[in-house]
Design a protein around this motif. Structure first.
Motif, PDB file in Angstrom:
ATOM      1  N   PHE A  37       0.859  -1.174   0.000  1.00 17.64           N
ATOM      2  CA  PHE A  37       0.000   0.000   0.000  1.00 17.64           C
ATOM      3  C   PHE A  37       0.898   1.228   0.000  1.00 17.64           C
ATOM      4  CE2 PHE A  37       0.950  -0.445   4.460  1.00 17.64           C
ATOM      5  CZ  PHE A  37       1.015   0.860   4.944  1.00 17.64           C
ATOM      6  N   ASP A  38       0.328   2.352  -0.437  1.00 17.55           N
ATOM      7  CA  ASP A  38       1.061   3.612  -0.487  1.00 17.55           C
ATOM      8  C   ASP A  38       0.559   4.551   0.600  1.00 17.55           C
ATOM      9  OD1 ASP A  38       2.249   2.549  -2.708  1.00 17.55           O
ATOM     10  OD2 ASP A  38       1.282   3.898  -4.149  1.00 17.55           O
ATOM     11  N   ALA A  39       1.461   5.380   1.099  1.00 21.03           N
ATOM     12  CA  ALA A  39       1.097   6.452   2.017  1.00 21.03           C
ATOM     13  C   ALA A  39       1.708   7.750   1.497  1.00 21.03           C
ATOM     14  CB  ALA A  39       1.586   6.162   3.434  1.00 21.03           C
ATOM     15  N   ARG A  40       0.949   8.808   1.645  1.00 19.13           N
ATOM     16  CA  ARG A  40       1.356  10.117   1.148  1.00 19.13           C
ATOM     17  C   ARG A  40       1.668  11.021   2.347  1.00 19.13           C
ATOM     18  NH1 ARG A  40       2.819  13.011  -3.503  1.00 19.13           N
ATOM     19  NH2 ARG A  40       2.374  15.187  -3.084  1.00 19.13           N
ATOM     20  N   PHE A  41       2.811  11.685   2.320  1.00 16.01           N
ATOM     21  CA  PHE A  41       3.230  12.578   3.387  1.00 16.01           C
ATOM     22  C   PHE A  41       3.341  13.992   2.814  1.00 16.01           C
ATOM     23  CE2 PHE A  41       4.829   8.340   4.214  1.00 16.01           C
ATOM     24  CZ  PHE A  41       4.375   8.111   5.508  1.00 16.01           C
ATOM     25  N   GLU A  42       2.366  14.830   3.157  1.00 16.95           N
ATOM     26  CA  GLU A  42       2.291  16.178   2.591  1.00 16.95           C
ATOM     27  C   GLU A  42       3.247  17.122   3.316  1.00 16.95           C
ATOM     28  OE1 GLU A  42       0.437  17.015  -0.009  1.00 16.95           O
ATOM     29  OE2 GLU A  42      -0.522  15.044  -0.213  1.00 16.95           O
ATOM     30  N   PHE A  43       3.857  18.030   2.565  1.00 16.28           N
ATOM     31  CA  PHE A  43       4.667  19.078   3.151  1.00 16.28           C
ATOM     32  C   PHE A  43       3.749  20.172   3.704  1.00 16.28           C
ATOM     33  CE2 PHE A  43       7.825  17.815  -0.353  1.00 16.28           C
ATOM     34  CZ  PHE A  43       8.399  16.839   0.459  1.00 16.28           C
ATOM     35  N   PRO A  44       4.211  20.941   4.689  1.00 14.18           N
ATOM     36  CA  PRO A  44       3.380  22.027   5.225  1.00 14.18           C
ATOM     37  C   PRO A  44       2.963  23.031   4.165  1.00 14.18           C
ATOM     38  CG  PRO A  44       5.239  21.598   6.674  1.00 14.18           C
ATOM     39  CD  PRO A  44       5.466  20.797   5.429  1.00 14.18           C
ATOM     40  N   GLU A  45       3.840  23.250   3.197  1.00  9.41           N
ATOM     41  CA  GLU A  45       3.525  24.121   2.060  1.00  9.41           C
ATOM     42  C   GLU A  45       4.307  23.624   0.857  1.00  9.41           C
ATOM     43  OE1 GLU A  45       6.824  27.592   3.059  1.00  9.41           O
ATOM     44  OE2 GLU A  45       4.723  27.904   3.565  1.00  9.41           O
ATOM     45  N   PRO A  46       3.837  23.900  -0.355  1.00 11.03           N
ATOM     46  CA  PRO A  46       4.555  23.422  -1.543  1.00 11.03           C
ATOM     47  C   PRO A  46       5.972  23.977  -1.581  1.00 11.03           C
ATOM     48  CG  PRO A  46       2.353  24.178  -2.127  1.00 11.03           C
ATOM     49  CD  PRO A  46       2.579  24.593  -0.711  1.00 11.03           C
ATOM     50  N   VAL A  47       6.931  23.123  -1.944  1.00  9.42           N
ATOM     51  CA  VAL A  47       8.318  23.566  -2.055  1.00  9.42           C
ATOM     52  C   VAL A  47       8.569  24.098  -3.463  1.00  9.42           C
ATOM     53  CG1 VAL A  47       9.056  21.919  -0.302  1.00  9.42           C
ATOM     54  CG2 VAL A  47       9.174  21.278  -2.711  1.00  9.42           C
ATOM     55  N   THR A  48       9.519  25.011  -3.561  1.00  9.94           N
ATOM     56  CA  THR A  48       9.798  25.657  -4.843  1.00  9.94           C
ATOM     57  C   THR A  48      11.144  25.269  -5.426  1.00  9.94           C
ATOM     58  OG1 THR A  48      10.675  27.565  -3.639  1.00  9.94           O
ATOM     59  CG2 THR A  48       8.350  27.644  -4.301  1.00  9.94           C
ATOM     60  N   GLY A  49      11.918  24.481  -4.689  1.00  9.85           N
ATOM     61  CA  GLY A  49      13.237  24.090  -5.161  1.00  9.85           C
ATOM     62  C   GLY A  49      13.920  23.185  -4.157  1.00  9.85           C
ATOM     63  N   LEU A  50      15.213  22.935  -4.376  1.00  9.11           N
ATOM     64  CA  LEU A  50      15.930  21.961  -3.565  1.00  9.11           C
ATOM     65  C   LEU A  50      16.151  22.439  -2.132  1.00  9.11           C
ATOM     66  CD1 LEU A  50      18.551  20.615  -6.134  1.00  9.11           C
ATOM     67  CD2 LEU A  50      16.347  19.644  -5.490  1.00  9.11           C
ATOM     68  N   GLY A  51      16.402  23.730  -1.940  1.00  9.50           N
ATOM     69  CA  GLY A  51      16.599  24.246  -0.588  1.00  9.50           C
ATOM     70  C   GLY A  51      15.363  24.052   0.282  1.00  9.50           C
ATOM     71  N   PRO A  52      14.209  24.560  -0.142  1.00 12.07           N
ATOM     72  CA  PRO A  52      12.981  24.312   0.625  1.00 12.07           C
ATOM     73  C   PRO A  52      12.658  22.832   0.768  1.00 12.07           C
ATOM     74  CG  PRO A  52      12.660  26.107  -0.928  1.00 12.07           C
ATOM     75  CD  PRO A  52      13.987  25.499  -1.250  1.00 12.07           C
ATOM     76  N   LEU A  53      13.000  22.021  -0.238  1.00  9.98           N
ATOM     77  CA  LEU A  53      12.738  20.584  -0.140  1.00  9.98           C
ATOM     78  C   LEU A  53      13.550  19.963   0.985  1.00  9.98           C
ATOM     79  CD1 LEU A  53      11.577  17.888  -1.199  1.00  9.98           C
ATOM     80  CD2 LEU A  53      13.564  17.775  -2.729  1.00  9.98           C
ATOM     81  N   ARG A  54      14.829  20.312   1.100  1.00  9.34           N
ATOM     82  CA  ARG A  54      15.660  19.749   2.171  1.00  9.34           C
ATOM     83  C   ARG A  54      15.070  20.081   3.534  1.00  9.34           C
ATOM     84  NH1 ARG A  54      19.790  22.016  -1.210  1.00  9.34           N
ATOM     85  NH2 ARG A  54      20.804  20.380  -2.451  1.00  9.34           N
ATOM     86  N   ARG A  55      14.608  21.314   3.709  1.00  7.49           N
ATOM     87  CA  ARG A  55      14.022  21.705   4.990  1.00  7.49           C
ATOM     88  C   ARG A  55      12.733  20.930   5.262  1.00  7.49           C
ATOM     89  NH1 ARG A  55      16.084  26.677   3.079  1.00  7.49           N
ATOM     90  NH2 ARG A  55      14.082  27.289   2.145  1.00  7.49           N
ATOM     91  N   ALA A  56      11.917  20.752   4.215  1.00  9.73           N
ATOM     92  CA  ALA A  56      10.662  20.012   4.382  1.00  9.73           C
ATOM     93  C   ALA A  56      10.926  18.549   4.721  1.00  9.73           C
ATOM     94  CB  ALA A  56       9.821  20.125   3.110  1.00  9.73           C
ATOM     95  N   MET A  57      11.922  17.944   4.091  1.00 11.39           N
ATOM     96  CA  MET A  57      12.246  16.551   4.367  1.00 11.39           C
ATOM     97  C   MET A  57      12.790  16.403   5.784  1.00 11.39           C
ATOM     98  SD  MET A  57      11.343  14.710   1.795  1.00 11.39           S
ATOM     99  CE  MET A  57      12.146  13.215   2.309  1.00 11.39           C
ATOM    100  N   ARG A  58      13.600  17.359   6.207  1.00  8.52           N
ATOM    101  CA  ARG A  58      14.137  17.305   7.576  1.00  8.52           C
ATOM    102  C   ARG A  58      13.002  17.349   8.600  1.00  8.52           C
ATOM    103  NH1 ARG A  58      16.878  21.759   7.499  1.00  8.52           N
ATOM    104  NH2 ARG A  58      18.546  20.812   6.271  1.00  8.52           N
ATOM    105  N   ARG A  59      12.046  18.231   8.365  1.00  8.51           N
ATOM    106  CA  ARG A  59      10.910  18.330   9.279  1.00  8.51           C
ATOM    107  C   ARG A  59      10.085  17.046   9.274  1.00  8.51           C
ATOM    108  NH1 ARG A  59       7.803  23.873   8.139  1.00  8.51           N
ATOM    109  NH2 ARG A  59       6.496  23.000   9.800  1.00  8.51           N
ATOM    110  N   LEU A  60       9.938  16.439   8.099  1.00  9.27           N
ATOM    111  CA  LEU A  60       9.165  15.199   8.009  1.00  9.27           C
ATOM    112  C   LEU A  60       9.835  14.078   8.809  1.00  9.27           C
ATOM    113  CD1 LEU A  60       6.904  13.467   6.762  1.00  9.27           C
ATOM    114  CD2 LEU A  60       8.372  13.155   4.746  1.00  9.27           C
ATOM    115  N   PHE A  61      11.139  13.912   8.648  1.00  9.26           N
ATOM    116  CA  PHE A  61      11.827  12.849   9.369  1.00  9.26           C
ATOM    117  C   PHE A  61      11.881  13.125  10.867  1.00  9.26           C
ATOM    118  CE2 PHE A  61      14.201  12.019   5.194  1.00  9.26           C
ATOM    119  CZ  PHE A  61      13.346  10.987   4.841  1.00  9.26           C
TER     120      PHE A  61
END
Length: 234
Positions: A205-229
């Motif tokens: 089965f799949d699970a979806r983990f949403e970011f608090p807000e859409p990311v616009t590039g690699l910098g915001p993505l790294r921060r979002a992934m850190r918060r998720l983990f």
């Protein structure tokens, strides 16, 4: 959630394999039907680069002023090894013409004037109007998704596996890390991360983990992934 038009545009701009299907060319080899490059013009037309001697170019040349219908089929395969690896497909139907002078020597650019499109992927199945396709933008992570997923899978497997804890919190029937045979990052876009879980009995089965807000590039993505983990280990 990305719209169907956005998802279709993202597939066009991705590195997914594709084939241009034309009636009468069913006997062509698969590699002869795959464009070397795919681009979308400002009006929403698709521009496809082929070898000048390909059967697709010959078909467009012989059609001359007649309308030659064609379908660009794009197949999206997960860049990491998971059960049920095909993530989706898109079909873009339209009329094919040559565009002389817009290709390097030995090549020919063909234009596919979009008539309709259809996408069937992890989000669901939907038709896409030509106007919506022309106006849509691809996901900003489209060029990096393959490398990012492979990096997560190869170097951050323990952190990805910790996401079992977030799914457990959604209800008593959560996966339970000890019952999981594999936990694999499946898809990544500006809105979040999708993970495929396979238990020891082989069920997926799949699970979806949403970011608090859409990311616009690699910098915001790294921060979002850190918060998720971090949330998964709290």
């Amino acid at each position: 959630m990305p719209s169907a038009a956005e998802r279709t545009r993202t597939l066009v701009h991705s590195t997914c394999s594709s084939a241009l299907l034309i009636t009468g060319l069913e006997g062509a080899r698969p590699e002869q039907l795959e464009p070397r490059l795919r681009n979308v013009g400002p009006e929403g037309d698709l521009f496809l680069l082929f070898p000048a001697d390909s059967p697709v170019v010959r078909a467009a040349t012989h059609a001359q002023d007649d309308e030659l219908s064609a379908v660009l089929e794009i197949t999206d395969v997960a860049p990491v090894s998971v059960p049920h690896r095909i993530r989706g497909r898109a079909w873009i139907t339209g009329w094919l013409t040559r565009v002389p002078g817009l290709a390097p020597p030995g090549s020919m650019t063909l234009r596919l004037e979009v008539n309709e499109a259809y996408v069937d992927d992890l989000w669901g199945a939907s038709a896409v109007e030509p106007e919506a396709f022309a106006a849509a933008l691809p996901d900003p992570l489209v060029r990096d998704e393959t490398e990012l997923l492979q990096h997560l899978h190869a170097h951050h497997g323990e952190q990805v596996r910790s996401l079992c804890g977030l799914v457990d919190r959604r209800g008593p029937d959560g996966p339970g890390e000890q019952r999981m045979k594999s936990v694999t990052p499946l898809a990544l876009d500006r809105f979040g991360l999708r993970v495929r879980f396979q238990d020891t009995a082989g069920h997926c089965f799949d699970a979806r983990f949403e970011f608090p807000e859409p990311v616009t590039g690699l910098g915001p993505l790294r921060r979002a992934m850190r918060r998720l983990f971090e949330a998964a280990t709290d």
